[in-house]
Design a protein around this motif. Structure first.
Motif, mmCIF file in Angstrom:
data_model
loop_
_atom_site.group_PDB
_atom_site.id
_atom_site.type_symbol
_atom_site.label_atom_id
_atom_site.label_comp_id
_atom_site.label_asym_id
_atom_site.label_seq_id
_atom_site.Cartn_x
_atom_site.Cartn_y
_atom_site.Cartn_z
ATOM 1 N N ALA A 237 -12.840 -48.495 30.877
ATOM 2 C CA ALA A 237 -13.231 -49.893 30.689
ATOM 3 C C ALA A 237 -12.396 -50.567 29.611
ATOM 4 O O ALA A 237 -12.061 -51.751 29.722
ATOM 5 N N THR A 238 -12.039 -49.850 28.563
ATOM 6 C CA THR A 238 -11.264 -50.451 27.481
ATOM 7 C C THR A 238 -9.847 -50.814 27.913
ATOM 8 O O THR A 238 -9.176 -51.593 27.249
ATOM 9 N N LEU A 239 -9.406 -50.243 29.029
ATOM 10 C CA LEU A 239 -8.093 -50.589 29.580
ATOM 11 C C LEU A 239 -8.195 -51.694 30.624
ATOM 12 O O LEU A 239 -7.186 -52.090 31.214
ATOM 13 N N GLY A 240 -9.412 -52.171 30.872
ATOM 14 C CA GLY A 240 -9.597 -53.265 31.825
ATOM 15 C C GLY A 240 -9.928 -52.823 33.232
ATOM 16 O O GLY A 240 -9.899 -53.645 34.158
ATOM 17 N N TYR A 241 -10.265 -51.541 33.417
ATOM 18 C CA TYR A 241 -10.576 -51.026 34.751
ATOM 19 C C TYR A 241 -12.092 -50.900 34.898
ATOM 20 O O TYR A 241 -12.711 -50.057 34.236
ATOM 21 N N SER A 242 -12.663 -51.701 35.764
ATOM 22 C CA SER A 242 -14.095 -51.573 36.024
ATOM 23 C C SER A 242 -14.325 -50.363 36.924
ATOM 24 O O SER A 242 -13.536 -50.095 37.839
ATOM 25 N N PRO A 243 -15.398 -49.601 36.695
ATOM 26 C CA PRO A 243 -15.603 -48.387 37.487
ATOM 27 C C PRO A 243 -16.086 -48.681 38.900
ATOM 28 O O PRO A 243 -16.784 -49.658 39.143
ATOM 29 N N VAL A 244 -15.675 -47.829 39.827
ATOM 30 C CA VAL A 244 -16.275 -47.778 41.151
ATOM 31 C C VAL A 244 -17.283 -46.633 41.075
ATOM 32 O O VAL A 244 -16.899 -45.462 41.048
ATOM 33 N N GLU A 245 -18.556 -46.964 41.010
ATOM 34 C CA GLU A 245 -19.597 -45.980 40.714
ATOM 35 C C GLU A 245 -19.972 -45.198 41.974
ATOM 36 O O GLU A 245 -20.977 -45.465 42.631
ATOM 37 N N ILE A 246 -19.145 -44.216 42.293
ATOM 38 C CA ILE A 246 -19.328 -43.492 43.553
ATOM 39 C C ILE A 246 -20.583 -42.631 43.556
ATOM 40 O O ILE A 246 -20.932 -42.064 44.596
ATOM 41 N N GLU A 247 -21.258 -42.538 42.411
ATOM 42 C CA GLU A 247 -22.529 -41.814 42.378
ATOM 43 C C GLU A 247 -23.677 -42.649 42.912
ATOM 44 O O GLU A 247 -24.813 -42.164 43.027
ATOM 45 N N THR A 248 -23.390 -43.921 43.266
ATOM 46 C CA THR A 248 -24.414 -44.816 43.820
ATOM 47 C C THR A 248 -24.049 -45.192 45.253
ATOM 48 O O THR A 248 -22.869 -45.157 45.635
ATOM 49 N N PRO A 249 -25.034 -45.589 46.073
ATOM 50 C CA PRO A 249 -24.721 -46.034 47.438
ATOM 51 C C PRO A 249 -23.750 -47.218 47.461
ATOM 52 O O PRO A 249 -22.847 -47.269 48.306
ATOM 53 N N ALA A 250 -23.930 -48.174 46.542
ATOM 54 C CA ALA A 250 -23.041 -49.339 46.513
ATOM 55 C C ALA A 250 -21.617 -48.930 46.166
ATOM 56 O O ALA A 250 -20.644 -49.439 46.742
ATOM 57 N N GLY A 251 -21.491 -48.001 45.227
ATOM 58 C CA GLY A 251 -20.164 -47.531 44.851
ATOM 59 C C GLY A 251 -19.490 -46.769 45.973
ATOM 60 O O GLY A 251 -18.278 -46.913 46.198
ATOM 61 N N LYS A 252 -20.261 -45.968 46.700
ATOM 62 C CA LYS A 252 -19.701 -45.245 47.843
ATOM 63 C C LYS A 252 -19.187 -46.222 48.895
ATOM 64 O O LYS A 252 -18.099 -46.032 49.469
ATOM 65 N N ALA A 253 -19.949 -47.264 49.169
ATOM 66 C CA ALA A 253 -19.537 -48.259 50.158
ATOM 67 C C ALA A 253 -18.281 -48.987 49.696
ATOM 68 O O ALA A 253 -17.371 -49.253 50.502
ATOM 69 N N GLN A 254 -18.227 -49.315 48.417
ATOM 70 C CA GLN A 254 -17.047 -49.992 47.866
ATOM 71 C C GLN A 254 -15.811 -49.110 47.988
ATOM 72 O O GLN A 254 -14.735 -49.575 48.374
ATOM 73 N N TYR A 255 -15.971 -47.828 47.679
ATOM 74 C CA TYR A 255 -14.847 -46.888 47.754
ATOM 75 C C TYR A 255 -14.359 -46.737 49.192
ATOM 76 O O TYR A 255 -13.152 -46.804 49.464
ATOM 77 N N ALA A 256 -15.279 -46.536 50.120
ATOM 78 C CA ALA A 256 -14.900 -46.323 51.518
ATOM 79 C C ALA A 256 -14.201 -47.555 52.095
ATOM 80 O O ALA A 256 -13.246 -47.429 52.874
ATOM 81 N N ALA A 257 -14.649 -48.755 51.702
ATOM 82 C CA ALA A 257 -14.011 -49.977 52.186
ATOM 83 C C ALA A 257 -12.576 -50.065 51.680
ATOM 84 O O ALA A 257 -11.651 -50.421 52.432
ATOM 85 N N ALA A 258 -12.376 -49.741 50.404
ATOM 86 C CA ALA A 258 -11.019 -49.759 49.850
ATOM 87 C C ALA A 258 -10.153 -48.693 50.501
ATOM 88 O O ALA A 258 -8.964 -48.906 50.780
ATOM 89 N N GLN A 259 -10.756 -47.539 50.770
ATOM 90 C CA GLN A 259 -10.055 -46.444 51.441
ATOM 91 C C GLN A 259 -9.528 -46.891 52.811
ATOM 92 O O GLN A 259 -8.383 -46.583 53.187
ATOM 93 N N ARG A 260 -10.347 -47.614 53.541
ATOM 94 C CA ARG A 260 -9.936 -48.099 54.864
ATOM 95 C C ARG A 260 -8.778 -49.080 54.753
ATOM 96 O O ARG A 260 -7.836 -49.056 55.568
#
Length: 284
Positions: A237-260
């Motif tokens: 976060a201190t470098l300006g990167y917001s986390p993709v919280e893959i431990e949550t359902p929303a984070g998993k969906a966000q990751y998979a969408a970016a993966q596609r």
């Protein structure tokens, strides 16, 4: 058949390539001059062996000769005769086995259905039950929280060069056990690292790789690396990167969408590299 370009035609292409490289590498080179390290962006120059100076060399690719390009006489993989620089067929012959292996891997990966269910857990498995932090950076959930995510998740990493960095306790948790030998049978186009590695294969095929394709692969790898670290267990976060919280359902969906999205970007680049391998080998 070789198309020969006059200096008025090829020099602007060479200059445009240099400008594109300079823009892509400006931040990295500024940090290097200041002696500063960056845990996200330095990866493309520490894990992959190609140096900025090598990226700046423009290569037109097969079937193109450069009139008046005498400086290419000293570059490996080129012949200079009758005032024209061309790729050296003998260099292709010498590297035919390597080119064939790369082409086989790329074609096999392209033929396989992409998978989007790994959720970037490879980075988490690299620190599972370990006292060592690979990137010397704090863990977002702490060691105990990170271990819990790994234990409660399905680990399905298909990429050998990620799996080989798993901690010993994490290895049995992976449903696959990739090896270098099984790489062509396991790699698939949804994997972030397989798509990031298109940059690696494009550099290993230099000087045959057209530089425009090389930089397209570099840009893809740079963008994928950002997602890879945002979805990792580290707190950037201190470098300006917001986390993709893959431990949550929303984070998993966000990751998979970016993966596609990355899989879609990688598909034509992988095909161009596979076609390049075929083109080179047909001339052997």
């Amino acid at each position: 058949m070789t198309v020969v370009l006059d200096p008025a035609d090829w020099q602007p292409l060479q200059e445009a390539h240099a400008s594109r490289v300079d823009a892509l590498l400006a931040d990295h080179l500024d940090r290097r001059r200041r002696g500063e390290k960056h845990p996200v962006e330095d990866f493309l120059f520490t894990y992959y062996p190609t140096r900025p100076k090598q990226l700046r060399v423009w290569h037109p690719g097969p079937g193109v000769g450069l009139r008046g390009a005498q400086s290419y006489e000293a570059k490996r993989g080129y012949l200079y005769a009758d005032d024209v620089a061309r790729l050296d067929p003998a260099e292709v012959t010498r590297r035919a086995d390597s080119i064939a292996w790369i082409g086989k891997l790329l074609s096999a990966t392209a033929s396989r259905q992409p998978q989007f269910g790994c959720f970037g857990l490879h980075e988490w498995a690299m620190v599972f039950r370990s006292d060592e932090i690979r990137h010397d950076w704090p863990l977002r959930l702490g060691a105990e929280g990170t271990d819990q995510v790994v234990k409660s998740s399905k680990i399905a990493c298909s990429h050998f060069d990620a799996f080989r960095f798993f901690t010993t306790p994490a290895r049995p948790l992976n449903i696959l056990q990739p090896t270098r030998e099984s790489q062509p049978a396991l790699e698939q186009g949804g994997c972030l690292h397989a798509n990031m590695d298109l940059y690696k294969w494009s550099t290993k095929l230099m000087p045959f790789t057209p530089s425009s394709l090389l930089l397209d692969c570099f840009e893809l790898a740079k963008d994928i690396r950002t997602l890879d670290m945002r979805a990792s267990p580290y707190d950037f976060a201190t470098l300006g990167y917001s986390p993709v919280e893959i431990e949550t359902p929303a984070g998993k969906a966000q990751y998979a969408a970016a993966q596609r999205t990355f899989a879609d970007r990688a598909r034509p680049l992988r095909q161009q590299l596979a076609d390049l391998c075929d083109q080179l080998l047909q001339g052997v």
